[in-house]
Design an enzyme around this catalytic site. Structure first.
Site, short mmCIF file in Angstrom:
data_model
loop_
_atom_site.label_atom_id
_atom_site.label_comp_id
_atom_site.label_asym_id
_atom_site.label_seq_id
_atom_site.Cartn_x
_atom_site.Cartn_y
_atom_site.Cartn_z
N GLY A 259 13.29 -33.94 -20.59
CA GLY A 259 12.79 -32.82 -21.37
C GLY A 259 12.71 -31.56 -20.54
N ALA A 260 13.74 -31.33 -19.73
CA ALA A 260 13.67 -30.27 -18.72
C ALA A 260 14.40 -29.00 -19.12
CB ALA A 260 14.26 -30.79 -17.40
N GLY B 141 10.24 -25.06 -21.68
CA GLY B 141 8.81 -25.36 -21.65
C GLY B 141 8.30 -25.84 -20.30
N ILE B 142 7.37 -26.78 -20.34
CA ILE B 142 6.72 -27.22 -19.10
C ILE B 142 7.67 -28.02 -18.22
CG2 ILE B 142 4.42 -27.15 -20.11
CD1 ILE B 142 4.47 -30.14 -20.38
N GLY B 143 8.67 -28.68 -18.82
CA GLY B 143 9.64 -29.40 -18.00
C GLY B 143 10.42 -28.46 -17.11
N SER C 77 -1.09 -36.44 -24.02
CA SER C 77 -1.75 -35.33 -24.71
C SER C 77 -3.15 -35.78 -25.10
CB SER C 77 -0.97 -34.95 -25.97
OG SER C 77 -1.73 -34.08 -26.80
N TYR D 59 2.59 -39.02 -33.76
CA TYR D 59 2.70 -38.37 -32.45
C TYR D 59 1.50 -38.73 -31.58
CZ TYR D 59 2.28 -34.67 -28.97
OH TYR D 59 2.11 -33.98 -27.80
#
Length: 286
Positions: A16-17, A20-22, A145, A170
């Site tokens: 997930g890079a 965003g945060i990735g 989360s 989720y």
């Protein structure tokens, strides 16, 4: 003045890079000298992420691998591709995740959120575990989360066939991330590999914009009050690199501090049952 943490010679694999945060975590670890390997599904976005890291980090050592994490065959191919290029793995950051409104099934017949958010990191970690052990001290960081607090693992309906609510499913997948972390930490006891879970905060990224329901409106209305991607990445960066957490394993972190997850997330009986069921579904030897 605290010396800067250096990761020269280390290899970090980040799912997930592509944003965003990735992506922000990749930039930070690259600045520390690590080789960062970015996993993405879309070639264009993945290449754009590489350029973003190179622009942010002079002389960045950055590589890419393509994978569709909803497919267990693709996860296996990802692990094989990584092993063909690298003989070590120091940090595995299981960051990729999704939330969708309507129930969808993957090529394997799994519910898509459960497959992508839980089964993919479960399988990928297993397939790369010997490299992590050989490279120790090494770390597995699972992005969960605080939404996990409203999740509930129903072992009679893991694929959400009886009822489906996008946010609830989720949240349950994020609960599964913590249960996986706990069960993995027990199995890694006595090795040089640690694993921890992280709540990045409510982050202002593209996450959730593919939904059409109530959650999409929450994301839109709450955007001005959310953390930036850089802010959301801080705890992932901390758990991936800080000497302060060396040897710490099986814990849940928020804002770089250990926090107690929900009671359900501390249920080791459920953690073991989920491990066995996940192993069965992914073809992993328990």
């Amino acid at each position: 003045m605290r010396a800067e943490t250096r990761l020269d010679g280390k290899v970090c694999l980040i799912t997930g890079a592509t944003g965003g945060i990735g992506l922000e975590t990749a930039k930070a670890l690259g600045r520390m000298g690590a080789t960062v390997v970015l996993v993405g599904r879309d070639p264009g976005r993945t290449q754009a992420a590489v350029e973003a890291v190179k622009q942010a980090v002079a002389g960045a050592q950055v590589d890419t691998l393509r994978a569709d994490l909803s497919s267990m065959q693709s996860v296996r191919a990802l692990a094989a591709d990584f092993r063909s290029r690298y003989s070590r793995l120091d940090v595995l950051l299981n960051n990729a995740g999704l939330i969708i409104d309507r129930r969808q099934t993957t090529v394997d017949g799994f519910e898509a959120t459960f497959a992508t958010n839980h089964l993919a990191p479960f399988l990928l970690t297993h397939l790369l575990l010997d490299l992590l052990e050989a490279s120790g001290p090494s770390r597995v960081v699972n992005v969960s989360s605080d939404a996990h607090r409203v999740g509930k693992v129903d072992f009679d309906d893991l694929q959400s066939e009886r009822s489906y609510d996008g946010f609830r499913v989720y949240a349950t997948s994020k609960l599964a991330n913590i249960l996986f972390t706990r069960a993995l930490a027990k199995r890694l006891a006595g090795t040089a590999v640690t694993t921890n879970a992280v709540h990045p905060g409510v982050v202002r990224t593209g996450f959730g914009h593919n939904t059409q329901g109530f959650f999409r409106w929450i994301v839109k209305l709450g955007a001005p009050f959310m953390l930036s991607a850089e802010g959301g990445a801080r705890t992932s960066i901390y758990l991936s690199s800080s000497p302060e957490v060396e040897g710490v394993s099986g814990q849940y972190f928020i804002r770089r501090r250990q926090r107690k997850p929900s009671a359900a997330a501390q249920d080791d009986v459920s953690a073991e049952r989920l491990w066995l069921e996940s192993a069965r579904l992914t073809g992993v030897t328990p």
